[in-house]
Scaffold this motif. Sequence first.
Motif, PDB file in Angstrom:
ATOM      1  N   UNK A 145     -75.855 -47.562  -0.207  1.00 15.62           N
ATOM      2  CA  UNK A 145     -75.371 -47.118  -1.383  1.00 15.62           C
ATOM      3  C   UNK A 145     -74.001 -47.830  -1.418  1.00 15.62           C
ATOM      4  N   UNK A 146     -73.720 -48.261  -2.804  1.00 18.89           N
ATOM      5  CA  UNK A 146     -72.525 -48.902  -3.218  1.00 18.89           C
ATOM      6  C   UNK A 146     -71.212 -48.043  -3.033  1.00 18.89           C
ATOM      7  N   UNK A 147     -70.206 -48.893  -2.976  1.00 18.31           N
ATOM      8  CA  UNK A 147     -68.884 -47.919  -3.044  1.00 18.31           C
ATOM      9  C   UNK A 147     -69.004 -47.103  -4.192  1.00 18.31           C
ATOM     10  N   UNK A 148     -68.899 -47.661  -5.547  1.00 18.12           N
ATOM     11  CA  UNK A 148     -68.912 -46.998  -6.693  1.00 18.12           C
ATOM     12  C   UNK A 148     -69.933 -45.897  -6.832  1.00 18.12           C
ATOM     13  N   UNK A 149     -71.263 -46.105  -6.199  1.00 13.68           N
ATOM     14  CA  UNK A 149     -71.976 -44.943  -6.410  1.00 13.68           C
ATOM     15  C   UNK A 149     -71.659 -43.849  -5.657  1.00 13.68           C
ATOM     16  N   UNK A 150     -71.203 -44.090  -4.252  1.00  7.94           N
ATOM     17  CA  UNK A 150     -70.612 -42.985  -3.360  1.00  7.94           C
ATOM     18  C   UNK A 150     -69.563 -42.198  -4.143  1.00  7.94           C
ATOM     19  N   UNK A 151     -68.608 -43.107  -4.797  1.00 11.95           N
ATOM     20  CA  UNK A 151     -67.567 -42.284  -5.312  1.00 11.95           C
ATOM     21  C   UNK A 151     -67.990 -41.490  -6.403  1.00 11.95           C
ATOM     22  N   UNK A 152     -69.113 -41.825  -7.366  1.00 10.61           N
ATOM     23  CA  UNK A 152     -69.647 -41.061  -8.342  1.00 10.61           C
ATOM     24  C   UNK A 152     -70.346 -39.883  -7.825  1.00 10.61           C
ATOM     25  N   UNK A 153     -71.044 -40.145  -6.468  1.00 11.85           N
ATOM     26  CA  UNK A 153     -71.519 -38.890  -6.111  1.00 11.85           C
ATOM     27  C   UNK A 153     -70.397 -37.950  -5.324  1.00 11.85           C
ATOM     28  N   UNK A 154     -69.178 -38.338  -5.038  1.00  9.04           N
ATOM     29  CA  UNK A 154     -68.267 -37.529  -4.631  1.00  9.04           C
ATOM     30  C   UNK A 154     -67.659 -36.654  -5.621  1.00  9.04           C
ATOM     31  N   UNK A 155     -67.465 -37.411  -6.674  1.00  5.72           N
ATOM     32  CA  UNK A 155     -66.950 -36.988  -7.743  1.00  5.72           C
ATOM     33  C   UNK A 155     -67.734 -35.846  -8.479  1.00  5.72           C
ATOM     34  N   UNK A 156     -69.231 -36.083  -8.577  1.00  6.98           N
ATOM     35  CA  UNK A 156     -69.926 -35.072  -8.875  1.00  6.98           C
ATOM     36  C   UNK A 156     -69.934 -33.968  -8.123  1.00  6.98           C
ATOM     37  N   UNK A 157     -69.914 -33.855  -6.851  1.00  2.00           N
ATOM     38  CA  UNK A 157     -69.824 -32.765  -5.831  1.00  2.00           C
ATOM     39  C   UNK A 157     -68.492 -32.039  -6.118  1.00  2.00           C
ATOM     40  N   UNK A 158     -67.372 -32.745  -6.212  1.00  3.74           N
ATOM     41  CA  UNK A 158     -66.068 -32.225  -6.382  1.00  3.74           C
ATOM     42  C   UNK A 158     -66.024 -31.386  -7.833  1.00  3.74           C
ATOM     43  N   UNK A 202     -62.065 -43.868   1.507  1.00  2.23           N
ATOM     44  CA  UNK A 202     -60.862 -44.893   1.395  1.00  2.23           C
ATOM     45  C   UNK A 202     -60.489 -45.447   2.528  1.00  2.23           C
ATOM     46  N   UNK A 203     -60.784 -44.643   3.744  1.00  2.27           N
ATOM     47  CA  UNK A 203     -60.269 -45.461   4.994  1.00  2.27           C
ATOM     48  C   UNK A 203     -61.310 -46.378   5.626  1.00  2.27           C
ATOM     49  N   UNK A 204     -62.371 -46.062   5.091  1.00  4.20           N
ATOM     50  CA  UNK A 204     -63.699 -47.230   5.684  1.00  4.20           C
ATOM     51  C   UNK A 204     -63.815 -48.299   4.734  1.00  4.20           C
ATOM     52  N   UNK A 205     -63.138 -48.224   3.370  1.00  2.00           N
ATOM     53  CA  UNK A 205     -63.281 -49.340   2.488  1.00  2.00           C
ATOM     54  C   UNK A 205     -62.136 -49.432   1.678  1.00  2.00           C
ATOM     55  N   UNK A 206     -61.176 -50.056   2.552  1.00  2.00           N
ATOM     56  CA  UNK A 206     -59.675 -50.014   1.957  1.00  2.00           C
ATOM     57  C   UNK A 206     -59.602 -51.223   0.778  1.00  2.00           C
ATOM     58  N   UNK A 207     -60.669 -51.894   0.835  1.00  2.00           N
ATOM     59  CA  UNK A 207     -60.568 -53.130  -0.517  1.00  2.00           C
ATOM     60  C   UNK A 207     -61.213 -52.597  -1.753  1.00  2.00           C
ATOM     61  N   UNK A 208     -62.097 -51.413  -1.712  1.00  2.00           N
ATOM     62  CA  UNK A 208     -62.654 -50.957  -2.750  1.00  2.00           C
ATOM     63  C   UNK A 208     -62.111 -50.146  -3.710  1.00  2.00           C
ATOM     64  N   UNK A 209     -62.783 -49.550  -4.497  1.00  2.00           N
ATOM     65  CA  UNK A 209     -62.320 -48.663  -5.576  1.00  2.00           C
ATOM     66  C   UNK A 209     -61.937 -47.399  -4.682  1.00  2.00           C
ATOM     67  N   UNK A 210     -60.884 -46.902  -5.249  1.00  2.00           N
ATOM     68  CA  UNK A 210     -60.059 -45.751  -4.596  1.00  2.00           C
ATOM     69  C   UNK A 210     -60.724 -44.377  -5.037  1.00  2.00           C
ATOM     70  N   UNK A 211     -61.341 -43.560  -4.120  1.00  2.00           N
ATOM     71  CA  UNK A 211     -62.111 -42.356  -4.348  1.00  2.00           C
ATOM     72  C   UNK A 211     -61.063 -41.333  -4.497  1.00  2.00           C
ATOM     73  N   UNK A 212     -60.234 -41.324  -4.022  1.00  2.00           N
ATOM     74  CA  UNK A 212     -59.109 -40.057  -3.973  1.00  2.00           C
ATOM     75  C   UNK A 212     -58.380 -40.092  -5.244  1.00  2.00           C
ATOM     76  N   UNK A 213     -58.305 -41.272  -5.746  1.00  2.00           N
ATOM     77  CA  UNK A 213     -57.604 -41.414  -6.940  1.00  2.00           C
ATOM     78  C   UNK A 213     -58.689 -41.004  -8.040  1.00  2.00           C
TER      79      UNK A 213
END
Length: 65
Positions: free
Chosen positions: A1-14, A37-48
């Motif tokens: 799963x890409x970082x962007x897709x993972x963030x989308x899933x986390x956002x939907x869950x939240x 964010x810790x495991x992918x420091x160079x990717x899009x920011x999930x917490x943001x």
Amino acid sequence: MTTTARIAVLLADYEDAVAAGDISGQLDAMLAAHEQDLTHPDGPRAMAALKTAKARATYEYDQAA
């Protein structure tokens, strides 16, 4: 799963947890976002993304009141 897709899933869950009033679900999503964010420091920011969603939900709640 890409970082962007993972963030989308986390956002939907939240957002689902917020809508259901599930504090535990909200915390789980925030913890997962922090770990992302810790495991992918160079990717899009999930917490943001979650903070933006939280601010949007707060604004919509205030407008409805």
